[in-house]
Design a protein around this motif. Sequence first.
Motif, PDB file in Angstrom:
ATOM      1  N   THR B  69       0.841  -1.205   0.000  1.00 54.91           N
ATOM      2  CA  THR B  69       0.000   0.000   0.000  1.00 54.91           C
ATOM      3  C   THR B  69       0.877   1.257   0.000  1.00 54.91           C
ATOM      4  O   THR B  69       0.606   2.206  -0.731  1.00 54.91           O
ATOM      5  N   HIS B  70       1.945   1.223   0.820  1.00 55.10           N
ATOM      6  CA  HIS B  70       2.854   2.377   0.900  1.00 55.10           C
ATOM      7  C   HIS B  70       3.515   2.629  -0.453  1.00 55.10           C
ATOM      8  O   HIS B  70       3.618   3.767  -0.911  1.00 55.10           O
ATOM      9  N   ALA B  71       3.942   1.535  -1.122  1.00 57.29           N
ATOM     10  CA  ALA B  71       4.610   1.661  -2.429  1.00 57.29           C
ATOM     11  C   ALA B  71       3.646   2.239  -3.471  1.00 57.29           C
ATOM     12  O   ALA B  71       4.035   3.083  -4.285  1.00 57.29           O
ATOM     13  N   ILE B  72       2.374   1.792  -3.428  1.00 55.11           N
ATOM     14  CA  ILE B  72       1.380   2.290  -4.395  1.00 55.11           C
ATOM     15  C   ILE B  72       1.073   3.766  -4.138  1.00 55.11           C
ATOM     16  O   ILE B  72       1.040   4.585  -5.053  1.00 55.11           O
ATOM     17  N   GLN B  73       0.892   4.107  -2.853  1.00 54.67           N
ATOM     18  CA  GLN B  73       0.532   5.491  -2.501  1.00 54.67           C
ATOM     19  C   GLN B  73       1.644   6.484  -2.813  1.00 54.67           C
ATOM     20  O   GLN B  73       1.396   7.575  -3.301  1.00 54.67           O
ATOM     21  N   THR B  74       2.892   6.103  -2.504  1.00 53.00           N
ATOM     22  CA  THR B  74       3.994   7.058  -2.669  1.00 53.00           C
ATOM     23  C   THR B  74       4.706   6.892  -4.016  1.00 53.00           C
ATOM     24  O   THR B  74       5.464   7.771  -4.424  1.00 53.00           O
ATOM     25  N   GLY B  75       4.469   5.755  -4.683  1.00 55.71           N
ATOM     26  CA  GLY B  75       5.120   5.511  -5.964  1.00 55.71           C
ATOM     27  C   GLY B  75       6.594   5.206  -5.818  1.00 55.71           C
ATOM     28  O   GLY B  75       7.356   5.258  -6.782  1.00 55.71           O
ATOM     29  N   SER B  76       7.039   4.946  -4.579  1.00 53.61           N
ATOM     30  CA  SER B  76       8.456   4.627  -4.382  1.00 53.61           C
ATOM     31  C   SER B  76       8.604   3.199  -3.875  1.00 53.61           C
ATOM     32  O   SER B  76       7.743   2.679  -3.175  1.00 53.61           O
ATOM     33  N   GLU B  77       9.726   2.603  -4.254  1.00 47.96           N
ATOM     34  CA  GLU B  77       9.955   1.221  -3.819  1.00 47.96           C
ATOM     35  C   GLU B  77      10.647   1.165  -2.464  1.00 47.96           C
ATOM     36  O   GLU B  77      10.863   0.101  -1.901  1.00 47.96           O
ATOM     37  N   GLN B  78      10.983   2.367  -1.961  1.00 44.63           N
ATOM     38  CA  GLN B  78      11.670   2.428  -0.674  1.00 44.63           C
ATOM     39  C   GLN B  78      10.713   1.997   0.441  1.00 44.63           C
ATOM     40  O   GLN B  78       9.563   2.445   0.487  1.00 44.63           O
ATOM     41  N   VAL B  79      11.182   1.128   1.311  1.00 52.88           N
ATOM     42  CA  VAL B  79      10.350   0.628   2.406  1.00 52.88           C
ATOM     43  C   VAL B  79      10.171   1.723   3.453  1.00 52.88           C
ATOM     44  O   VAL B  79      11.101   2.471   3.741  1.00 52.88           O
ATOM     45  N   GLU B  80       8.931   1.822   3.958  1.00 56.67           N
ATOM     46  CA  GLU B  80       8.631   2.838   4.965  1.00 56.67           C
ATOM     47  C   GLU B  80       9.489   2.608   6.204  1.00 56.67           C
ATOM     48  O   GLU B  80       9.615   1.489   6.682  1.00 56.67           O
ATOM     49  N   ARG B  81      10.082   3.713   6.728  1.00 55.74           N
ATOM     50  CA  ARG B  81      10.925   3.585   7.920  1.00 55.74           C
ATOM     51  C   ARG B  81      10.046   3.227   9.104  1.00 55.74           C
ATOM     52  O   ARG B  81       9.062   3.896   9.383  1.00 55.74           O
ATOM     53  N   TYR B  82      10.366   2.143   9.756  1.00 55.17           N
ATOM     54  CA  TYR B  82       9.579   1.781  10.924  1.00 55.17           C
ATOM     55  C   TYR B  82      10.471   1.373  12.072  1.00 55.17           C
ATOM     56  O   TYR B  82      11.298   0.492  11.948  1.00 55.17           O
ATOM     57  N   VAL B  83      10.314   2.053  13.179  1.00 51.81           N
ATOM     58  CA  VAL B  83      11.040   1.668  14.395  1.00 51.81           C
ATOM     59  C   VAL B  83      10.012   1.545  15.513  1.00 51.81           C
ATOM     60  O   VAL B  83       9.037   2.288  15.560  1.00 51.81           O
ATOM     61  N   GLU B  84      10.232   0.566  16.396  1.00 51.94           N
ATOM     62  CA  GLU B  84       9.356   0.465  17.555  1.00 51.94           C
ATOM     63  C   GLU B  84      10.052   1.227  18.668  1.00 51.94           C
ATOM     64  O   GLU B  84      11.149   0.850  19.080  1.00 51.94           O
ATOM     65  N   ASP B  85       9.456   2.314  19.108  1.00 51.62           N
ATOM     66  CA  ASP B  85      10.107   3.125  20.130  1.00 51.62           C
ATOM     67  C   ASP B  85       9.477   2.902  21.503  1.00 51.62           C
ATOM     68  O   ASP B  85       8.600   2.060  21.678  1.00 51.62           O
ATOM     69  N   GLU B  86       9.931   3.713  22.472  1.00 54.40           N
ATOM     70  CA  GLU B  86       9.485   3.534  23.861  1.00 54.40           C
ATOM     71  C   GLU B  86       7.975   3.747  24.012  1.00 54.40           C
ATOM     72  O   GLU B  86       7.328   3.062  24.806  1.00 54.40           O
ATOM     73  N   ARG B  87       7.414   4.678  23.240  1.00 50.81           N
ATOM     74  CA  ARG B  87       5.966   4.934  23.332  1.00 50.81           C
ATOM     75  C   ARG B  87       5.184   3.729  22.823  1.00 50.81           C
ATOM     76  O   ARG B  87       4.183   3.324  23.415  1.00 50.81           O
ATOM     77  N   ASP B  88       5.648   3.118  21.730  1.00 55.19           N
ATOM     78  CA  ASP B  88       5.005   1.908  21.196  1.00 55.19           C
ATOM     79  C   ASP B  88       4.996   0.804  22.255  1.00 55.19           C
ATOM     80  O   ASP B  88       3.991   0.125  22.449  1.00 55.19           O
ATOM     81  N   ARG B  89       6.165   0.638  22.909  1.00 56.50           N
ATOM     82  CA  ARG B  89       6.275  -0.434  23.914  1.00 56.50           C
ATOM     83  C   ARG B  89       5.361  -0.168  25.108  1.00 56.50           C
ATOM     84  O   ARG B  89       4.729  -1.090  25.632  1.00 56.50           O
TER      85      ARG B  89
END
Lengths: 75, 150
Positions: B69-89
Amino acid sequence: MEKYWIRNNIRRLRFNNNEMTQEQLAEKVGVTRQTIIAIEGAKYSPSLELAFRIAQVFGVPLGEVFSYTSEDEPA
Amino acid sequence: MSYKEKSIAISLVSYLMILGYYLVQVRRMIQAGGLVASELFVLWAVVIVATILVNILGNILASIVLAITHAIQTGSEQVERYVEDERDRLIDLKGTKIAYITFSIGVFIAMLTYMLGQSGLVMFALIIFFSSLAEIVGSISQIVLYRRGF
């Protein structure tokens, strides 16, 4: 008992640092943009380590980024 | 909506479908004359296995679907940056805590029905129901925490 809360100057500091975006700051400190938004909006208080990392990015002391003030005091 | 929120939303829909399936099956059993031990235990196994699979496969599938979905929406093949941070935990921990509290209350209610004279099968049926409900309540609370900021 008087109510205190943590305020921050991140928005102003970002602006003064070449209008750094929330995404850029998030990448520099290793969190998501949503976490930066929550901290800026005073909805989430970061850990001490993250607070130090944010201060380090701007090159200022911690007290210049965050302050612990009462409701009446100006930020 | 962040990656994590989308992932929780996908899990939530899966949990709702599992609970829906369970309720339909229990209703069918009751209409056919009452709870049957052999069928109920099979149903219990199905719900538990499905929940575990949703947790594992759901996360993998969510990553793939969201990357596409991200690739289709942005038209880029670059993977969305995702980090699990302290707030997520922290949000994850709070959600788990709320789910445990919901499940504990559910187990208490289920045992209460047994104490008040209902059959053991009713107690087991209620325990499965509350285990599914706890997952749903936990996921909803996580989404609410993400929406609120924390």
